[in-house]
Motif scaffolding. Structure first.
Motif, mmCIF file in Angstrom:
data_model
loop_
_atom_site.group_PDB
_atom_site.id
_atom_site.type_symbol
_atom_site.label_atom_id
_atom_site.label_comp_id
_atom_site.label_asym_id
_atom_site.label_seq_id
_atom_site.Cartn_x
_atom_site.Cartn_y
_atom_site.Cartn_z
ATOM 1 N N THR A 111 -1.906 8.452 -8.136
ATOM 2 C CA THR A 111 -1.199 9.507 -9.128
ATOM 3 C C THR A 111 -1.846 10.893 -8.988
ATOM 4 O O THR A 111 -1.142 12.221 -8.960
ATOM 5 C CB THR A 111 -1.044 9.304 -10.425
ATOM 6 O OG1 THR A 111 -2.180 9.224 -11.262
ATOM 7 C CG2 THR A 111 -0.216 7.903 -10.556
ATOM 8 N N ASN A 112 -3.145 10.792 -8.665
ATOM 9 C CA ASN A 112 -4.006 12.099 -8.423
ATOM 10 C C ASN A 112 -3.648 13.044 -7.335
ATOM 11 O O ASN A 112 -3.379 14.087 -7.408
ATOM 12 C CB ASN A 112 -5.470 11.912 -8.554
ATOM 13 C CG ASN A 112 -5.722 11.106 -9.636
ATOM 14 O OD1 ASN A 112 -5.650 9.612 -9.579
ATOM 15 N ND2 ASN A 112 -6.508 11.723 -10.722
ATOM 16 N N THR A 113 -3.496 12.279 -6.102
ATOM 17 C CA THR A 113 -3.218 12.868 -4.801
ATOM 18 C C THR A 113 -1.604 12.572 -4.517
ATOM 19 O O THR A 113 -1.392 13.234 -3.451
ATOM 20 C CB THR A 113 -4.081 12.259 -3.799
ATOM 21 O OG1 THR A 113 -3.983 10.847 -3.786
ATOM 22 C CG2 THR A 113 -5.607 12.414 -4.012
ATOM 23 N N ARG A 114 -0.969 11.903 -5.088
ATOM 24 C CA ARG A 114 0.451 11.662 -4.871
ATOM 25 C C ARG A 114 0.504 11.071 -3.339
ATOM 26 O O ARG A 114 1.350 11.370 -2.642
ATOM 27 C CB ARG A 114 1.203 12.982 -4.652
ATOM 28 C CG ARG A 114 1.086 13.875 -5.991
ATOM 29 C CD ARG A 114 1.513 13.318 -7.261
ATOM 30 N NE ARG A 114 3.079 12.854 -7.338
ATOM 31 C CZ ARG A 114 3.673 12.096 -8.157
ATOM 32 N NH1 ARG A 114 2.882 11.641 -9.176
ATOM 33 N NH2 ARG A 114 4.655 11.828 -7.995
ATOM 34 N N LYS A 115 -0.457 10.357 -3.066
ATOM 35 C CA LYS A 115 -0.620 9.414 -1.651
ATOM 36 C C LYS A 115 -0.515 8.024 -1.840
ATOM 37 O O LYS A 115 -0.845 7.526 -3.086
ATOM 38 C CB LYS A 115 -1.751 9.931 -1.160
ATOM 39 C CG LYS A 115 -1.752 11.414 -0.612
ATOM 40 C CD LYS A 115 -0.658 11.401 0.516
ATOM 41 C CE LYS A 115 -0.705 12.757 1.134
ATOM 42 N NZ LYS A 115 0.274 13.183 2.377
ATOM 43 N N ARG A 116 -0.164 7.273 -0.908
ATOM 44 C CA ARG A 116 0.157 5.809 -1.020
ATOM 45 C C ARG A 116 -1.160 5.189 0.019
ATOM 46 O O ARG A 116 -1.345 5.611 1.026
ATOM 47 C CB ARG A 116 1.544 5.270 -0.653
ATOM 48 C CG ARG A 116 1.516 3.583 -0.713
ATOM 49 C CD ARG A 116 3.045 3.484 -0.506
ATOM 50 N NE ARG A 116 3.700 4.140 0.517
ATOM 51 C CZ ARG A 116 3.643 3.450 1.820
ATOM 52 N NH1 ARG A 116 3.150 1.969 1.851
ATOM 53 N NH2 ARG A 116 4.304 3.728 3.009
#
Length: 388
Positions: A132-137
């Protein structure tokens, strides 16, 4: 669990992930806004601690062991669990939610399985984790047996004694992971950064997994092989690096001004890069130049890291494949092979795939192997008033 206003306890698992340790919490136990839990998190870890030891809490006095991970089932169609990383600043009474922790990512999937947050079958599994911090998977691959993650195995990683079961981490499309939204936030692979109080210095500003500012070690009068204590002992060095970090933060668009940048401690990391060379690790083991492709040191939360942050290593691997960057300049050409980085705790290997098209450079994927281990399960105590 009692109310946040009066203090109380939180169910928690204390885990090692890679070369970090953290309190692992379920989101269902951390109700409401995560930022509102700052007093509880500071109390649990013992921050601020002017002595820098965090003896009155779960922290260990350095950024790599002053961390909290919050995990929950994901509602996203492309993810199985959501993971929020909380950096608890050791000497300052605040938390930082600006970046990701790649090392603790190795603990997130196994924790989710062990806590029943996801249902998986025995055998090899691949969990899709949304940070959720970087919006990456990130995809985490590991073994499950008897409904629980397997931790025993034969993989050794630098900086950790013993061995463990391999956990593969694949960062999907890691470019622009921080607030910059771009792999090359300024559009340049290298540039001159005008640093107040220091003057002009050449840097590469890259944002992959976490934002980093890379500087030649030689430009700061260093070889790049110095161990953390030696870096701390160089008069004025950490102050100069802090000034570079603040200027880079503003240039990358992470913060609007140096004052705001000073309040964001997690990113950008400062990376010192140098060509492959002989050095010694913290354990005294020899690192031979032919066995590495790059020599690097990283400043994390204002102090030299004892190993390398995993996300900074991924950013190094990506930057090494961007022609013209300072990392590419320092690294030995390795074709499509993974990058072998000589660092304070040994040699860390990272693979990255980078492409270039009409719109510029793009990071496609970065991969690592880590290990993890649960250390304790129970409840962590916190007070309503932050100690110190």
């Amino acid at each position: 669990m009692t109310s946040l206003a009066t203090g109380g306890t939180l169910p928690a698992v204390f885990m090692r992930g890679g070369t970090s340790k953290a309190l692992m919490l379920r989101r269902q136990d951390v109700t409401g806004a995560i930022a509102a839990w700052e007093p509880a998190f500071l109390s649990a870890m013992d921050s601020p601690d002017p002595f820098g030891r965090q003896l009155n809490g779960m922290g260990g006095g350095v950024s790599s062991v002053s961390k909290i991970c919050i995990v929950e089932p994901s509602t996203r169609p492309d993810a199985d669990v959501d993971y929020t990383f909380v950096q608890v600043v050791v000497r300052e009474g605040r938390i930082d939610l600006s970046g990701n922790c790649g090392n603790m990512l190795s603990a997130v999937g196994p924790f989710a399985v062990d806590e029943g947050l996801v249902a998986v079958a025995d055998g090899p599994v691949c969990l899709r984790i949304f940070n959720t911090n970087t919006r990456k998977r990130i995809e985490a691959g590991f073994e499950v047996r008897g409904g629980r993650a397997v931790y025993r195995g034969d993989l050794a990683i630098p900086g950790v004694t013993g061995t463990g079961a391999p956990i593969r981490l694949d960062f999907v499309d890691p470019g622009g992971a921080t607030t910059t939204g771009r792999l090359l936030p300024t559009g340049a692979v290298r540039q001159i950064l005008d640093v107040p109080g220091l003057g002009p210095i050449e840097v590469s500003l890259v944002d992959a997994a976490n934002a980093c500012v890379f500087v030649r070690a030689a430009d700061l009068g260093l070889t790049g092989t110095e161990l953390p204590a030696a870096l701390e002992a160089v008069p004025g060095l950490l102050d100069r690096l802090a000034r570079i970090r603040l200027a880079a933060s503003v240039a990358m668009g992470i913060a609007p001004d140096p004052e705001a940048a000073a309040r964001i401690v997690h990113v950008p990391f400062v990376g010192l890069v140098a060509p492959p060379q002989d050095s010694s690790s913290l354990s005294g083991a020899a690192i031979r130049a032919p066995d590495v492709d790059l020599t690097a040191r990283v400043i994390s939360n204002g102090v030299p890291h004892q190993a390398l942050p995993l996300t900074a290593t991924l950013c190094l691997a990506v930057a090494a494949r961007i022609a013209g960057s300072l990392v590419h300049e320092a690294a030995r050409a390795a074709g499509d092979a993974a990058l072998r980085v000589g660092m304070p705790s040994g040699i860390l290997t990272a693979a990255a795939t980078v492409a270039r098209d009409g719109t510029g450079w793009r990071a496609e994927r970065g991969s690592f192997f880590r290990t993890a281990r649960p250390l304790m399960r129970g409840t962590v105590f916190y007070d309503a008033v932050t100690p110190g």
